[in-house]
Design a protein around this motif. Sequence first.
Motif: not given
Length: 672
Positions: A445-463
Amino acid sequence: MTNHEAGAAEMLPGLRASVADAKAKAAATRARKAAEFEPAEIDPVARVLVDVPLAHLDRPFDYAVAVKDAATAVPGARVKVRFAGQDVDGFVLERTATSDHPGRLQPLRRVVSAEPVLHPEIAALTAGIAERYAGARADVLRLAVPPRHAATEKEPSQAAAETDAKPDPTAWEHVVHGPAFLAHLYDGASPRAVWNAAPGDDWPTMLAHAVAATSASGRGSLICVPDQRDAVRVSTALDTVLGADQHVLLSAEAGPAKRYREFLAVSRGARTVVVGTRSAALAPVHDLGLVVIWDDGDDLHAEPRAPYPHVREVLALRAAQQGTAMLVGGFARTCEGLLLLRSGWAHELTSDRAVIRARARVDAVPAEDRAVGSRIPRAAYDVIREGLTSGPVLVQTPRAGYAPSLACERCRTPARCTTCAGPLALGGPTTPPTCRWCGTPDPAWACRECGHRGLRAPVRGEARTAEELGRSFTGTTIRSSSSDRVLTQVSDKHDLVVSTVGAEPPAEGGYAAVVILDTWLTLARDDLRAHEEALRRWMGAAGLVRPGGRVVVVGDPAVPALQALVRWDPAGFAERELAERTQTRLPPAARLATITGEPGALDDALTLLALPEVADLLGPVPAGGAKDEQRAVIRVPLASGPALSDALGELQRVRSARKLDAVRIQVDPLTI
């Protein structure tokens, strides 16, 4: 004319003669059976409620009772009757000597079972529920009487052994007027109360002592809880206080045979104490003296099938009809519970402020800046570390899974699937991003807006939360409880329990500390009851703390719901909520009903509906979902609620008689 047509013409007179002969034979058979029919000597007429979910046929019909069925066609028995040219099920409501029907009555086809499973008080209750929610009694009866299990019905129901269990007033001594409430139940009175439990209250045991007081007066009790876990907790407490085999547990978890066996034990009077989920609200308890609903704000108390009754309203109607005591309990207070207090129908049961302050210390700490990657403030870490030195610690998070939503690490654009544009999620630390809609993995996956490949989790689950805490508290056992695997209970070991909302397991002796995370996410629900529901969930978790424990909630301290939690003031929050809803004319300060259906069917329904003059019609608007449906909302003042139900009930009858396209009618829905 062809040869085929000529042959058919020659055969036609013969076919007509055969049909005429068959009709004549059938008429002769009916006449012979009618001549042979011998009506019962006493009360030869049975009033039968036919199992036909058509509103215009929602009334009893009279049938003749033959001598052979006189002893078995008792009120409450299941029967087969001829209706609209076919055999249908029904229940005998009563036996009478005469009928208002001017013609000859059809006889009962047969008595399916002589077991009286529909008692008069339950029949009256189902009629009231159907009227209140503009539904059909046949639909309510399916909720009240479980399907028959013939083999189980032949088994006798062994009566409960004699018990000398007495209530312990000290179980309620920390509740203002609590001992007086138990004393009234013990004396055979019917008090009604709204009870807000304090942090650390062993509410199942307290309810068990209320049941013991009612049983000592020779009356039965009925307790309704949201789910199976709560039902098991109350059942265990009843075994401890009353003794073994003194009650039955009714829930959907039991199989057909066991559920019917327990139902028969109640119906026959072998057991007079019932605990269960929402279907237990209609259990035929003999000599009913007390009805209880715990956590009435939980949406599990709302029946998802027509006519969509709510357990709180069912029990309130039952208490009024049968003159029983009623207890509405929970850590939080709903606006509906506040209305019961304001009307004088119920009285308030709460603990003194000194008791609450001694039970738990609740603090709200602001969340740290997510831009620096920290999600749990230092104050929360300190409370967890301190709590683990003396017992288990509970951490509540609103989302299940690992990372249920993802965004670009650089520009914060939500990560979407390249196949279907669905949201991407992470199922674990070593799995690639996967679409939640189509299930397609996207490791590149790559961001369609800026092309960056890094991901972050705005919401994190219990796991993910459990993983983060495991790295911070090495050597500590981390246990997870969520929809995939719900823990029923944990021991008093010094473990760290990470749970989603509603899956919090009680700890033996209570938790040393409770930490509530991501309150902003709980408050972000698109719902009229979002803040009320958030406070209910937080209090449900905080109530599991042991006396003297710590509770830390991470969020904006200025939010009214968080302030109510810190002060442990569910009554004040309910007052604030009800005042706002009164100004905006929202439930429960007003009565609402929704009509949902396809545009043509909805238009027909609104044309036929005779609304009260004070009613407001809102919409129609698109209802959402996969179907092309629209929804109209009808609002009336609270005092005009019965008139609205009557109008909707008449609409149902007219639509049913004219065979119009279906629409879905809900009175007082939880969400719109």
